[in-house]
Motif scaffolding. Structure first.
Motif, PDB file in Angstrom:
ATOM      1  N   ILE A  58      13.643  49.788  -3.189  1.00 44.61           N
ATOM      2  CA  ILE A  58      13.037  48.544  -2.712  1.00 44.61           C
ATOM      3  C   ILE A  58      14.057  47.616  -2.063  1.00 44.61           C
ATOM      4  N   GLU A  59      15.272  47.525  -2.626  1.00 45.02           N
ATOM      5  CA  GLU A  59      16.296  46.643  -2.056  1.00 45.02           C
ATOM      6  C   GLU A  59      16.644  46.995  -0.618  1.00 45.02           C
ATOM      7  N   HIS A  60      16.293  48.174  -0.171  1.00 44.28           N
ATOM      8  CA  HIS A  60      16.606  48.631   1.187  1.00 44.28           C
ATOM      9  C   HIS A  60      15.426  48.478   2.139  1.00 44.28           C
ATOM     10  N   THR A  61      14.404  47.738   1.723  1.00 39.90           N
ATOM     11  CA  THR A  61      13.208  47.580   2.539  1.00 39.90           C
ATOM     12  C   THR A  61      12.901  46.102   2.785  1.00 39.90           C
ATOM     13  N   THR A  62      12.010  45.847   3.690  1.00 39.43           N
ATOM     14  CA  THR A  62      11.544  44.482   3.953  1.00 39.43           C
ATOM     15  C   THR A  62      10.827  43.911   2.741  1.00 39.43           C
ATOM     16  N   LEU A  63      10.158  44.737   1.973  1.00 36.08           N
ATOM     17  CA  LEU A  63       9.423  44.280   0.794  1.00 36.08           C
ATOM     18  C   LEU A  63      10.324  43.494  -0.154  1.00 36.08           C
ATOM     19  N   TYR A  64      11.572  43.871  -0.268  1.00 36.98           N
ATOM     20  CA  TYR A  64      12.504  43.215  -1.189  1.00 36.98           C
ATOM     21  C   TYR A  64      12.591  41.708  -0.934  1.00 36.98           C
ATOM     22  N   HIS A  65      12.462  41.281   0.315  1.00 32.47           N
ATOM     23  CA  HIS A  65      12.557  39.864   0.666  1.00 32.47           C
ATOM     24  C   HIS A  65      11.327  39.072   0.247  1.00 32.47           C
ATOM     25  N   TYR A  66      10.320  39.748  -0.267  1.00 29.92           N
ATOM     26  CA  TYR A  66       9.089  39.091  -0.716  1.00 29.92           C
ATOM     27  C   TYR A  66       8.921  39.178  -2.228  1.00 29.92           C
ATOM     28  N   THR A  67       9.925  39.661  -2.941  1.00 35.91           N
ATOM     29  CA  THR A  67       9.813  39.820  -4.384  1.00 35.91           C
ATOM     30  C   THR A  67      10.435  38.628  -5.110  1.00 35.91           C
ATOM     31  N   TYR A  68      10.056  38.469  -6.367  1.00 36.58           N
ATOM     32  CA  TYR A  68      10.586  37.422  -7.231  1.00 36.58           C
ATOM     33  C   TYR A  68      11.459  38.057  -8.313  1.00 36.58           C
ATOM     34  N   ASN A  69      12.498  37.356  -8.744  1.00 34.90           N
ATOM     35  CA  ASN A  69      13.237  37.802  -9.918  1.00 34.90           C
ATOM     36  C   ASN A  69      12.278  37.790 -11.106  1.00 34.90           C
ATOM     37  N   TRP A  70      12.394  38.806 -11.961  1.00 34.78           N
ATOM     38  CA  TRP A  70      11.478  38.919 -13.101  1.00 34.78           C
ATOM     39  C   TRP A  70      12.243  39.456 -14.306  1.00 34.78           C
ATOM     40  N   PRO A  71      12.149  38.763 -15.456  1.00 34.47           N
ATOM     41  CA  PRO A  71      12.821  39.258 -16.654  1.00 34.47           C
ATOM     42  C   PRO A  71      12.073  40.451 -17.238  1.00 34.47           C
ATOM     43  N   MET A  72      12.829  41.420 -17.745  1.00 29.71           N
ATOM     44  CA  MET A  72      12.220  42.616 -18.344  1.00 29.71           C
ATOM     45  C   MET A  72      12.996  42.980 -19.599  1.00 29.71           C
ATOM     46  N   LYS A  73      12.259  43.218 -20.705  1.00 30.33           N
ATOM     47  CA  LYS A  73      12.893  43.673 -21.944  1.00 30.33           C
ATOM     48  C   LYS A  73      13.203  45.152 -21.840  1.00 30.33           C
ATOM     49  N   THR A  74      14.398  45.511 -22.274  1.00 32.09           N
ATOM     50  CA  THR A  74      14.787  46.919 -22.295  1.00 32.09           C
ATOM     51  C   THR A  74      14.412  47.519 -23.645  1.00 32.09           C
ATOM     52  N   SER A  78      17.245  43.911 -25.229  1.00 31.78           N
ATOM     53  CA  SER A  78      17.918  42.958 -24.344  1.00 31.78           C
ATOM     54  C   SER A  78      17.017  42.672 -23.135  1.00 31.78           C
ATOM     55  N   VAL A  79      17.325  41.609 -22.439  1.00 28.17           N
ATOM     56  CA  VAL A  79      16.536  41.225 -21.265  1.00 28.17           C
ATOM     57  C   VAL A  79      17.402  41.388 -20.017  1.00 28.17           C
ATOM     58  N   ILE A  80      16.853  42.079 -19.030  1.00 32.30           N
ATOM     59  CA  ILE A  80      17.531  42.247 -17.751  1.00 32.30           C
ATOM     60  C   ILE A  80      16.645  41.630 -16.668  1.00 32.30           C
ATOM     61  N   THR A  81      17.204  41.447 -15.496  1.00 28.83           N
ATOM     62  CA  THR A  81      16.423  40.920 -14.379  1.00 28.83           C
ATOM     63  C   THR A  81      16.110  42.050 -13.416  1.00 28.83           C
ATOM     64  N   THR A  82      14.838  42.188 -13.101  1.00 30.70           N
ATOM     65  CA  THR A  82      14.405  43.110 -12.069  1.00 30.70           C
ATOM     66  C   THR A  82      13.620  42.290 -11.055  1.00 30.70           C
ATOM     67  N   GLN A  83      12.798  42.907 -10.261  1.00 31.33           N
ATOM     68  CA  GLN A  83      11.990  42.216  -9.266  1.00 31.33           C
ATOM     69  C   GLN A  83      10.522  42.479  -9.541  1.00 31.33           C
ATOM     70  N   ALA A  84       9.679  41.590  -9.029  1.00 27.65           N
ATOM     71  CA  ALA A  84       8.237  41.757  -9.129  1.00 27.65           C
ATOM     72  C   ALA A  84       7.616  41.436  -7.776  1.00 27.65           C
ATOM     73  N   VAL A  85       6.631  42.229  -7.395  1.00 23.97           N
ATOM     74  CA  VAL A  85       5.843  41.958  -6.201  1.00 23.97           C
ATOM     75  C   VAL A  85       4.713  41.045  -6.639  1.00 23.97           C
ATOM     76  N   VAL A  86       4.589  39.894  -5.989  1.00 24.06           N
ATOM     77  CA  VAL A  86       3.536  38.936  -6.314  1.00 24.06           C
ATOM     78  C   VAL A  86       2.404  39.153  -5.319  1.00 24.06           C
ATOM     79  N   PHE A  87       1.231  39.480  -5.846  1.00 26.51           N
ATOM     80  CA  PHE A  87       0.078  39.713  -4.978  1.00 26.51           C
ATOM     81  C   PHE A  87      -0.590  38.390  -4.624  1.00 26.51           C
ATOM     82  N   GLY A  88      -1.610  38.428  -3.791  1.00 28.74           N
ATOM     83  CA  GLY A  88      -2.264  37.198  -3.349  1.00 28.74           C
ATOM     84  C   GLY A  88      -1.366  36.474  -2.366  1.00 28.74           C
ATOM     85  N   LEU A  89      -1.449  35.159  -2.374  1.00 29.12           N
ATOM     86  CA  LEU A  89      -0.653  34.358  -1.445  1.00 29.12           C
ATOM     87  C   LEU A  89       0.733  34.031  -1.986  1.00 29.12           C
TER      88      LEU A  89
END
Length: 159
Positions: A58-74, A78-89
């Motif tokens: 995803i980081e190598h695509t245009t989509l990456y510029h439309y994602t939000y940082n998102w916390p995720m439990k491993t 522990s909590v790491i940061t990944t990305q989330a695609v936000v649907f809608g507007l």
């Protein structure tokens, strides 16, 4: 029989929003009518991206510029940061230093809710703050500006 379960979350979208394609910032969300302060204008479900898929693909695509940082439990808690695609507007709101929309992330329910921070006039663009780590030139910033924009909180007190 109803298929609606107890653990539901209403999805909200203001009927007074339009998407405009040809703004100086690209696409943008605008108010068609006046909107009162503290109005929920959009509740968007998200798709949380696997951290490895995000880094390798995803980081190598245009989509990456439309994602939000998102916390995720491993698995180890522990909590790491990944990305989330936000649907809608949600991924269509542009950035402004003078934002008029705040957003709140609900990690458990995997949604983002957007509320007006102040009254918004008909014809006004609805903008959020992307925080201090912009990866693009902010066309709303004055040319001589050197300071970073205000840090956007993942949870905003809107009441």
């Amino acid at each position: 029989m109803s298929a609606v379960k107890k653990d539901t979350l209403p999805l909200t979208r203001s009927a007074h929003l339009v998407l405009v394609s040809d703004t100086p910032k690209g696409r943008g969300v605008f108010a068609q009518q006046n909107i009162d302060a503290h109005t929920v204008i959009e509740t968007c479900p998200v798709l949380v991206l696997d951290p490895v898929e995000n880094t390798e693909h995803i980081e190598h695509t245009t989509l990456y510029h439309y994602t939000y940082n998102w916390p995720m439990k491993t698995a180890n808690g522990s909590v790491i940061t990944t990305q989330a695609v936000v649907f809608g507007l949600g991924s269509m709101f542009n950035h402004s230093h003078d934002q008029n929309v705040g957003w709140e992330r609900n990690v458990e329910k995997q949604v983002v809710t957007y509320k007006t921070l102040r009254s918004v006039s008909a014809g006004e663009e609805l903008c959020i703050s992307y925080g201090s780590h912009l990866t693009f030139k902010d066309v709303s910033a004055p040319p001589e500006e050197i300071e970073e924009p205000h840090e956007m909180l993942s949870k905003i007190q809107l009441d």
